[in-house]
Write an enzyme that holds these catalytic residues in place. Structure first.
Site, PDB file in Angstrom:
ATOM      1  N   GLU A 204       0.810  -1.215   0.000  1.00 17.95           N
ATOM      2  CA  GLU A 204       0.000   0.000   0.000  1.00 17.95           C
ATOM      3  C   GLU A 204       0.845   1.267   0.000  1.00 17.95           C
ATOM      4  OE1 GLU A 204      -3.274   0.022   2.832  1.00 17.95           O
ATOM      5  OE2 GLU A 204      -3.295  -2.167   2.779  1.00 17.95           O
TER       6      GLU A 204
ATOM      7  N   ARG B  27       0.417   5.091  11.225  1.00 23.77           N
ATOM      8  CA  ARG B  27      -1.027   4.889  11.407  1.00 23.77           C
ATOM      9  C   ARG B  27      -1.259   3.452  11.861  1.00 23.77           C
ATOM     10  NH1 ARG B  27      -1.336   8.968   7.089  1.00 23.77           N
ATOM     11  NH2 ARG B  27      -0.690   7.475   5.523  1.00 23.77           N
TER      12      ARG B  27
ATOM     13  N   ASP C 266      -5.499  -6.367   7.358  1.00 18.80           N
ATOM     14  CA  ASP C 266      -6.725  -6.020   8.058  1.00 18.80           C
ATOM     15  C   ASP C 266      -7.833  -5.974   7.022  1.00 18.80           C
ATOM     16  OD1 ASP C 266      -6.314  -3.646   6.701  1.00 18.80           O
ATOM     17  OD2 ASP C 266      -5.763  -2.496   8.470  1.00 18.80           O
TER      18      ASP C 266
ATOM     19  N   ASP D 166      -1.949  -4.482   3.598  1.00 18.17           N
ATOM     20  CA  ASP D 166      -1.966  -4.659   5.055  1.00 18.17           C
ATOM     21  C   ASP D 166      -2.900  -5.787   5.487  1.00 18.17           C
ATOM     22  OD1 ASP D 166      -0.319  -2.514   5.031  1.00 18.17           O
ATOM     23  OD2 ASP D 166      -1.826  -1.059   5.695  1.00 18.17           O
TER      24      ASP D 166
ATOM     25  N   HIS E  36      -0.088  -3.369  11.772  1.00 15.34           N
ATOM     26  CA  HIS E  36       1.296  -2.901  11.812  1.00 15.34           C
ATOM     27  C   HIS E  36       1.873  -3.077  13.205  1.00 15.34           C
ATOM     28  CE1 HIS E  36      -0.851  -0.554   8.712  1.00 15.34           C
ATOM     29  NE2 HIS E  36       0.227  -0.804   8.011  1.00 15.34           N
TER      30      HIS E  36
ATOM     31  N   TYR F  63       5.706   2.659  10.636  1.00  8.75           N
ATOM     32  CA  TYR F  63       4.468   3.247  10.141  1.00  8.75           C
ATOM     33  C   TYR F  63       3.683   3.968  11.235  1.00  8.75           C
ATOM     34  CZ  TYR F  63       0.597   3.762   7.008  1.00  8.75           C
ATOM     35  OH  TYR F  63      -0.362   4.294   6.210  1.00  8.75           O
TER      36      TYR F  63
ATOM     37  N   GLU G 160      -9.483  -3.563   5.582  1.00  3.80           N
ATOM     38  CA  GLU G 160      -9.302  -2.665   4.441  1.00  3.80           C
ATOM     39  C   GLU G 160      -8.230  -3.197   3.497  1.00  3.80           C
ATOM     40  OE1 GLU G 160     -11.278  -0.024   3.878  1.00  3.80           O
ATOM     41  OE2 GLU G 160     -12.363  -0.419   5.744  1.00  3.80           O
TER      42      GLU G 160
END
Length: 800
Positions: A28, A310, A103, A101, A353, A308, A105
């Site tokens: 991403e 976020r 998750d 990632d 993350h 990362y 999303e």
DNA sequence: CAGTGAGCGAGCTTCCGCTTGACTT
């Protein structure tokens, strides 16, 4: 299942890549792509898709509600370029690997990539890793899976529900609010505003109660033999009378230590940073806004300084724990190290993350001057999280009063071993701290039966405090506790509610308040009165009248959406979908049917939102005075629109609110416009207009600025101001072409052309010689800028 | 830029969650 040893990985893997084109691996974030490409070497081209590459179409909700809520996805205009590049790379490559990632999303992004790049989700390789290390990545590559469609469906349900709520609720506001600005409502933002609104009302309803704190001061010798003063507390007294009676009862008393308790205590370090805790600490310690923190963190991330930014995970990789251990041992010694793994308290966390930490623990600081303080904060927090507890010794001494039955308590705290406190101490929010904790001091050594020389005793009036207003960061904390919003949306959510005008960020001046003190000294009681400042707040979130009335409206008609636990409830259902135990469209259907009824009922039956409040009757006209929302914001009104005579209107000041304005304050507002009298032949008048307070003179307007109050400004102040502002305006002017109504002005970004409401920037080479420009040249520049408008906002899409 | 406050109606706005840049009236 045990993983293969790393050294076997390449051997296993090679045959399948030989002579083929490179593999394409998609992640991403571009910063991640760079790092991973280095780790994976020649066999892989690593590219990034920059987050989601498809979204619901905007027209007609982007959903076919009648066709089982079938989503209509498009590639947004600003993603076309990335998608084109990915398509080209995918074509050339042997195999595409999806490494978005881990998750909900991320899974959906992988699926969208399949759809757009023409890959089969049943066979395309999907891998995940939580840290960017050689071991983690290579082990992930050795064990690929495929896209988890249940998880994808949970994301689609999430996306579609949010679209439905947002795109059905917002238009209801457009219909029912007379204000014409682009109002909005949504699952996250509307609850965020509600939190601010309710806190404000709690504060407004709060009534401070006072009690008298009893504090006695004694002297004793410290370890070096020097006499020091320390204090002991007695039972609080409810009133000044009680306090007086108590102090009277202590006149002439002897004070004796009757008991000493010494107890060990400890303090434990906080977990490494997540997005939310980083925002909170940066706000408390550095005074950064949430968006500033994220901007600086992004820079640190992009330059490879931190992981990362976020994330909702408090987890540190093995590698990071080792690095921290080494750094602590070498910098502070072995006894300061204690390896710790932290568990996430938050159930909604998706932990795709690591926690936010320095990439290299041995780098104590960074070059970048903007990001340095934030980096050092992250470094310290990460270090502290792997350090030993701080050890304390708490002492509580009881002191007997010979003349009554009450008892005083002296308490002290001594730090025996600093542990993690050597590096870092977490700050607290106002609302979590108490007065007592703030002033634990050191006690001199005391012994039982010791007689204490008495200095004085004070009874100080103390008031209970209302809860403080939210800061940006404490709002984020609250949202996270409720499971509302995600690390990537905390900052944007705050921007949204500010931009919509539901909430304002500002300071509040405190007010002076008297408080009483009774002092017992030399067997006499003295009564004093002092003043303190109370209620002052800095950079806090205040609801506007708009925010308050919209919140009330939404609560009345959509209590389900506005419920603090709505998100938590639907998250459980998304989890069911993700587990494959529930069909996503069924879940949406169960939500939509009653929701749609609420929408229809509201459109049909709800009155326009006015937030009207009656204040009293105007003595002069005998007409009603009300405060309410008008087309241009909150206002007060004398009389009714149905009256023969037109009602009078006045705008509320920024700091006033429909809910709290008094009748007298309202009447005061009708004093505008004020005529201050003639100056240089024409009247100076003062008023408040669309853009704030202004002075009008000789049919020209000058802004009044914040430091002057239009209600009180005098002719003596206003006159010179007119002259000053008039010359400033003239100096700003380079040239005027009267007939064509074109002005050449000097602005903060250099000289520019103004025609009507539009501004045109001068090309760089013309800026120096702006004064020499002819009318023709100016017109040419205007045409030129019109033909090639500066790119700012992405242009509107066709067909939507 | 600048006095408004009703209602009509064309055409528009709007959500949340992933990601970075482009660019400042």
């Amino acid at each position: 299942m045990t993983g293969r040893p790393d050294q076997n990985f390449r051997a296993d893997f090679k045959p399948f890549l030989t002579k083929m084109a490179k593999n394409l691996l998609i992640v991403e974030s571009p910063a991640k792509a760079k790092t991973i490409e280095k780790i994976l070497g020649e066999d892989f081209e690593v590219k990034s898709c920059y987050g989601h590459i498809r979204d619901l179409e905007k027209g007609d909700m982007g959903i076919d509600i009648k066709d089982n809520y079938k989503p209509r996805y498009i590639v947004p205009e600003d993603k076309e370029k990335v998608v084109k590049e990915l398509k080209a790379s995918a074509k050339k490559s042997g195999e595409v690997w999806l490494a978005t990632d881990e998750d909900r999303e991320g899974e959906a992004i992988s699926w969208h990539l399949c759809e757009v790049l023409g890959l089969d989700p049943i066979t395309t390789k999907r891998i995940v890793f939580h840290e960017i290390t050689k071991t983690a990545i290579e082990s992930a590559v050795s064990r690929p899976r495929t896209v988890d469609m249940n998880l994808v469906n949970a994301q689609q349900a999430r996306r579609i529900l949010d679209r439905i709520v947002g795109f059905e609720l917002s238009p209801v506001l457009w219909r029912k609010m007379s204000m014409k600005n682009n109002l909005s409502a949504g699952r996250v933002q509307s609850v965020a505003v509600r939190i601010i609104a309710e806190r404000e009302r709690e504060i407004n309803a709060f009534v401070a109660v006072s009690a008298f704190k009893i504090e006695a001061f004694f002297t004793a010798k410290d370890v070096t033999g020097k006499a020091v003063t320390f204090s002991a507390e007695g039972k609080r007294q409810a009133s000044a009378e009680n306090a007086d009676v108590f102090l009277q009862s202590c006149v002439g008393a002897d004070y004796t230590v009757t008991d000493i308790q010494v107890k060990p205590g400890k303090k434990t370090p906080a977990a490494p940073f997540t997005t939310s805790t980083l925002q909170q600490e940066a706000s408390r310690k550095l005074g950064y806004s949430v968006s500033r923190t994220m901007l600086l963190a992004q820079k640190l991330y992009e330059s490879g300084k931190i992981t990362y930014m976020r994330t909702d995970s408090v987890n540190l990789s093995e590698l990071a724990m080792d690095a921290a251990s080494q750094q602590i041992r070498s910098q502070y010694g072995d006894k300061y190290h204690q390896a710790r793994k932290f568990k996430n308290k938050n159930e909604s966390a998706q932990e795709a993350h690591e926690a936010i930490r320095p990439t290299y623990m041995d780098a104590m600081t960074v070059e970048d001057s903007d990001g340095r303080r934030l980096y050092e904060l992250i470094w310290k927090r990460t270090m502290a999280s792997q350090m030993a507890d701080a050890e304390l010794e708490k002492t509580v001494a009881k002191i007997q009063i010979s003349t009554n039955k009450e008892e005083l308590t002296a308490s002290g705290e001594v730090l025996k071993f600093d542990g993690f406190l050597k590096v870092y101490r977490e700050d607290r929010d106002e609302e979590d701290s108490t007065e007592e904790e703030d002033q634990e001091g050191v006690l001199p050594p005391l012994a039982v039966r010791q007689q204490l020389p008495f200095k004085e005793m004070r009874a100080v009036e103390r008031f209970t405090r209302a809860l403080p207003r939210y800061t940006e960061a404490s709002l984020v904390k609250k949202l996270e506790e409720l499971g509302i919003g995600r690390p990537s949306t905390y900052a944007p959510t705050i921007s949204t509610i500010l931009k919509r005008g539901y909430v304002e960020k500002r300071d509040k001046e405190g007010v002076k308040r008297d408080f009483r003190i009774l002092v017992l000294k030399n067997d006499k009681i003295e009564k004093l009165q002092e003043q303190e400042n109370t209620g002052a707040e800095k950079s806090k979130l205040f609801p506007t009248d708009l925010g308050l009335v919209v919140t009330d409206f939404l609560k009345q008609y959509f209590d389900n959406i506005m419920d603090y636990h709505f998100t938590a409830r639907i998250e459980e259902e998304f989890d069911e979908v993700a587990q494959g135990r529930m069909i996503w469209s069924k879940m949406i259907d169960d939500f939509y049917n009653p929701f749609k009824k609420d929408v229809e009922n509201t459109i049909e039956n709800a009155e326009r939102i006015k937030g009207e409040r009656e204040l009293g009757v105007d003595a002069q006209s005998g007409k009603k005075v009300v405060a309410r929302m008008g087309r241009y914001g909150p206002m007060v009104q004398i009389g009714d629109v149905n009256d023969e005579e037109k009602p009078k209107f006045a705008k509320l000041k920024n700091t006033q609110s429909i809910e709290t304005i008094s009748f007298d304050e309202a009447m005061e507002l009708f004093r505008l416009p004020r005529n201050l009298g003639p100056f240089e032949g024409s009247d100076i008048t003062v008023n408040i207009g669309r853009f704030g307070p202004y002075i009008a003179h000789d049919s020209k307007f000058y802004s009044l600025g914040k430091e002057h109050d239009p209600y009180t400004i005098s002719f003596e102040t206003a006159g010179p101001m007119v002259v000053e502002k008039r010359t400033a305006k003239e100096q700003r002017t380079i040239k005027i072409f009267e007939k064509e109504k074109i002005q050449l002005l000097r602005g903060p970004y250099g000289p520019y052309i103004k025609q009507g409401l539009r501004n045109y920037k001068l090309p760089k080479e013309k800026q120096e010689t702006a004064a020499d420009l002819t009318l023709e040249e100016v017109k040419a520049i205007i045409e030129d800028v019109k033909a090639n408008p500066p790119k700012r906002v992405p242009r509107k899409k066709k067909g939507n």
